[in-house]
Design a protein around this motif. Sequence first.
Motif, PDB file in Angstrom:
ATOM      1  N   ASN A 172       0.815  -1.222   0.000  1.00  0.00           N
ATOM      2  CA  ASN A 172       0.000   0.000   0.000  1.00  0.00           C
ATOM      3  C   ASN A 172       0.849   1.273   0.000  1.00  0.00           C
ATOM      4  O   ASN A 172       0.360   2.335  -0.359  1.00  0.00           O
ATOM      5  CB  ASN A 172      -0.896   0.058   1.246  1.00  0.00           C
ATOM      6  N   GLY A 215      -0.821   5.939   0.298  1.00  0.00           N
ATOM      7  CA  GLY A 215      -0.278   5.249   1.477  1.00  0.00           C
ATOM      8  C   GLY A 215       1.116   5.773   1.775  1.00  0.00           C
ATOM      9  O   GLY A 215       1.968   5.805   0.881  1.00  0.00           O
ATOM     10  N   VAL A 261      -2.319   7.306   5.715  1.00  0.00           N
ATOM     11  CA  VAL A 261      -2.732   7.671   4.355  1.00  0.00           C
ATOM     12  C   VAL A 261      -2.795   9.196   4.247  1.00  0.00           C
ATOM     13  O   VAL A 261      -3.422   9.872   5.077  1.00  0.00           O
ATOM     14  CB  VAL A 261      -4.119   7.076   4.009  1.00  0.00           C
ATOM     15  N   THR A 270      -2.432  13.820   6.738  1.00  0.00           N
ATOM     16  CA  THR A 270      -2.130  12.392   6.888  1.00  0.00           C
ATOM     17  C   THR A 270      -2.968  11.831   8.024  1.00  0.00           C
ATOM     18  O   THR A 270      -2.944  12.349   9.144  1.00  0.00           O
ATOM     19  CB  THR A 270      -0.627  12.206   7.161  1.00  0.00           C
TER      20      THR A 270
END
Length: 324
Positions: free
Chosen positions: A272, A292, A303, A311
Amino acid sequence: MYRVLEILRNTTDYVSGENIGKMLGVTRASVWKHIRQLRNEGYQITSVTNKGYLLTENDILSENIISSALTTKDMGRNTHFFLETDSTNTQLKLLGSKNAPHGTLVIAESMTHGRGRLGRVWQSPKFTGLWFSLLLRPNIPPQNASVITLLAGIAVSRGIEKVTHVKTDIKWPNDILLNGKKICGILTEMDCEMDKTNFVILGIGVNVNTKIFPDDLSDIATSIFIETGVIYSRLDLLNSILNELEIVYSKFIAKSSGFSSFARSYQSMCINIGRNLQVIGTMSDNSFTGVGVGITEDGGLLVKRDSDGCTVVVTAGEVSIRNT
Ligand code: BT5
């Protein structure tokens, strides 16, 4: 029919139809009928005049075979094997509530109600894969037990690599991918009280020698065989995965630092990171897209949200990788 199979599984030499008949108290004709049924189900049984029958599959799983092949200390020392069962997680849950010891393994040749997360179905055709569940009894609060899924991901990936020399990726939180397609899913379930974990059921399904998937899975699923062209011994893979699990799990339990000492390894295996993601939260208003960027010390997925550049930590829900 399955009693005939059990006899054949537990012998390495030919057994005559007469002897099988005597052991089961049935006629030779009836033994022959069962052998025919087993062959129709896909079992490879050779018959030689005056010698009898031999199961010629080289990848047989049974309680005895598994127990004598495992080189682990705890994991799988107590093994329950089913030719077919509803779900290994369901069966192990019953054993867990009857005081089965830590490390108890339930493994099946096939499952009629194999389960994924959120009531989804896990397809588990016979002879092709490893469908098993392990009972863990960690002395930790329930909120710390959810990272066991992530630890299992590390162990499965390492266990597969040791046997096949193939590098797999982990898709947070519970999938193992090979060349972008799923070869393994992990379903962790727990029996707990407010502040006490009674036991954890770690269910793992690995597509080992699957040759073909049904239409609804062929775009997303694959097997080690499909990607490498090599048929691998399920027993070797099981042993390798259980040994890696034992290492990772005992480190996790011995250290008071929880998941933090695994976060870097996990991040390096996690597909990811650096990818465009679609996060589908458990509530309709917390679905979003982003990139990610990392794994937190608690095992959350970091993320960077497209909409505002913030984030955020994702701890639950579905995350898919966008190919844009
Ligand atoms: C999982 O759920 O991936 C967890 C799967 C856990 C299976 C093991 S096998 C032993 C133990 N006993 C059980 O009953 N279960 C565990 P999830 O992330 O929800 O993914 C489920 C989805 O994966 C399905 O909706 C399908 O799209 C896909 N799928 C089903 N069977 C598959 C297979 N054999 N290989 C790859 N993908 C599959």
